[in-house]
Design an enzyme around this catalytic site. Structure first.
Site, PDB file in Angstrom:
ATOM      1  N   GLY A 125      -2.605  -0.359  16.904  1.00 44.52           N
ATOM      2  CA  GLY A 125      -1.922  -0.690  15.651  1.00 44.52           C
ATOM      3  C   GLY A 125      -1.394   0.578  15.004  1.00 44.52           C
ATOM      4  O   GLY A 125      -1.931   1.678  15.239  1.00 44.52           O
ATOM      5  N   LYS A 151       0.801  -1.232   0.000  1.00 52.20           N
ATOM      6  CA  LYS A 151       0.000   0.000   0.000  1.00 52.20           C
ATOM      7  C   LYS A 151       0.834   1.284   0.000  1.00 52.20           C
ATOM      8  O   LYS A 151       0.392   2.305  -0.511  1.00 52.20           O
ATOM      9  CB  LYS A 151      -0.947   0.019   1.198  1.00 52.20           C
ATOM     10  N   TYR A 153     -11.169  -8.979   9.095  1.00 58.64           N
ATOM     11  CA  TYR A 153     -12.410  -9.403   8.432  1.00 58.64           C
ATOM     12  C   TYR A 153     -12.459 -10.901   8.151  1.00 58.64           C
ATOM     13  O   TYR A 153     -13.479 -11.414   7.706  1.00 58.64           O
ATOM     14  CB  TYR A 153     -12.622  -8.642   7.123  1.00 58.64           C
ATOM     15  N   THR A 167       5.101  -1.879  18.720  1.00 61.28           N
ATOM     16  CA  THR A 167       6.299  -1.049  18.563  1.00 61.28           C
ATOM     17  C   THR A 167       5.880   0.401  18.829  1.00 61.28           C
ATOM     18  O   THR A 167       5.285   1.060  17.965  1.00 61.28           O
ATOM     19  CB  THR A 167       6.861  -1.194  17.131  1.00 61.28           C
ATOM     20  N   LYS A 207       6.406   3.484  16.450  1.00 61.12           N
ATOM     21  CA  LYS A 207       5.527   3.677  15.285  1.00 61.12           C
ATOM     22  C   LYS A 207       4.237   4.391  15.691  1.00 61.12           C
ATOM     23  O   LYS A 207       3.689   5.195  14.941  1.00 61.12           O
ATOM     24  CB  LYS A 207       5.232   2.327  14.618  1.00 61.12           C
ATOM     25  N   ASP A 225      -9.885   2.890   2.171  1.00 65.30           N
ATOM     26  CA  ASP A 225      -9.998   2.264   3.504  1.00 65.30           C
ATOM     27  C   ASP A 225     -10.616   3.239   4.508  1.00 65.30           C
ATOM     28  O   ASP A 225     -11.404   2.846   5.363  1.00 65.30           O
ATOM     29  CB  ASP A 225      -8.611   1.843   4.018  1.00 65.30           C
TER      30      ASP A 225
END
Ligand code: NAP
Length: 284
Positions: free
Chosen positions: A129, A64, A222, A154, A157, A100
């Protein structure tokens, strides 16, 4: 016959061929849609032949972000998000979009009483996330005016994302410092090979429970309808509320359908047949 595809690695689990195929059929569009396994080291070569072969594509893990360098144009929202999941071949010019964030927003508000999302303005929301999809979720939540908290395995991030989207990074050990109105799982936990795993400790839900306010748990995964994340949310909600269940659960299936619907509209210029797309993947 217009050829479309979805690329990723791994890609065999993708529900997009079934969903987009059903949409083309329902609308009588002469098009095909296939899943193509593209390894990271083969992306450049694949993109070199793309414009001559395909009318458009969806893009999934791990491409992506990297796919953007092979496009002629990236729309402003996708550029802000930093990820593209839909590419349209506009007469040889490859244009990248991100659907998205819209898929997430529509799936979230579909289950809510206030369809404009006003209930989220200045309210604490937690994103678990910090990968590519988390970027789209953070963008969507900022658009809705929420106060954004981000946690991640992490932490660096999460800090990076918090900096980009005016949010706050929170260590997994400090989650009891907030009482979120909405918690979103946008990690890979819950997906194969991590079925049965949640990124959060089960006890945390109990500490978050608000007696009066309806809270939401949204799992972007999903491939499983009832993930451990959603099960824990439900148990937490039941246990602490004196009035019974007041927790709204949203599955990643709804996000998948809505992001696919917007991609279909970009591919064809036609309104997407949502129910046909839903029927094509439900129970799969
Ligand atoms: P990604 O860029 O690979 O990011 C993966 C995220 O999961 C990172 O935050 C990573 O943490 C975390 N993670 C991975 N393994 C973990 C583990 N063992 N323990 C704790 N955290 C772990 O993937 P993505 O594109 O953002 O996708 C994330 C999820 O969203 C996937 O489940 C995907 O299927 C889902 N998704 C759903 C839709 C939909 O339409 N429903 C659309 C897009 C994505 P680190 O940073 O520490 O590695």
């Amino acid at each position: 016959m217009k050829p479309f595809c979805v690329i990723g690695s791994p890609i065999s689990h993708s529900l997009s061929p079934r969903m987009q195929g059903a949409a083309f059929k329902e609308k009588g569009v002469e098009a095909s849609y296939e899943a193509v396994e593209v390894l990271p080291e083969n992306l450049k070569e694949f993109m070199a032949g793309f414009a001559d072969t395909y009318s458009g594509m969806n893009v999934t893990i791990p491409h992506k972000e990297n796919v953007m360098r092979y496009l002629d144009e990236v729309d402003d929202r996708a550029r802000t998000i930093g990820a593209v999941n839909t590419v349209v071949n506009e007469g040889g010019r490859l244009v990248g979009y991100n659907t998205d964030w819209i898929g997430f927003t529509e799936a979230l508000l579909e289950g809510a009483e206030e369809k404009n999302g006003a209930f989220l303005v200045n309210k604490p929301v937690l994103v678990v996330g910090a990968g590519g999809a988390a970027r789209a979720v953070c963008y969507a939540l900022k658009q809705l005016g929420a106060e954004l908290y981000i946690t991640n395995r992490t932490l660096e991030k999460a800090e990076q994302l918090a900096g980009e989207f005016q949010g706050h990074a929170l260590a997994l050990t400090k989650l009891n410092k907030i009482q979120p109105l909405l918690v979103v799982n946008v990690t890979s936990l819950g997906m194969h090979p991590h079925e049965g795993e949640s990124p959060l400790p089960q006890e945390i839900w109990q500490s978050w429970k608000h007696a009066q306010v309806q809270q939401f748990a949204f799992d972007c995964v999903y491939t499983q309808r009832t993930t451990q994340f959603l099960k824990d949310a439900l148990i937490g909600g039941f246990k602490s509320s004196p009035h019974g269940h007041s927790l709204m659960l949203v599955t990643g299936e709804n996000m998948l359908i809505h992001q696919g619907a917007v991609a279909f509209e970009l591919f064809t210029g036609q309104k997407a047949p949502i129910e046909a797309m839903r029927s094509a993947i439900v129970g799969s």
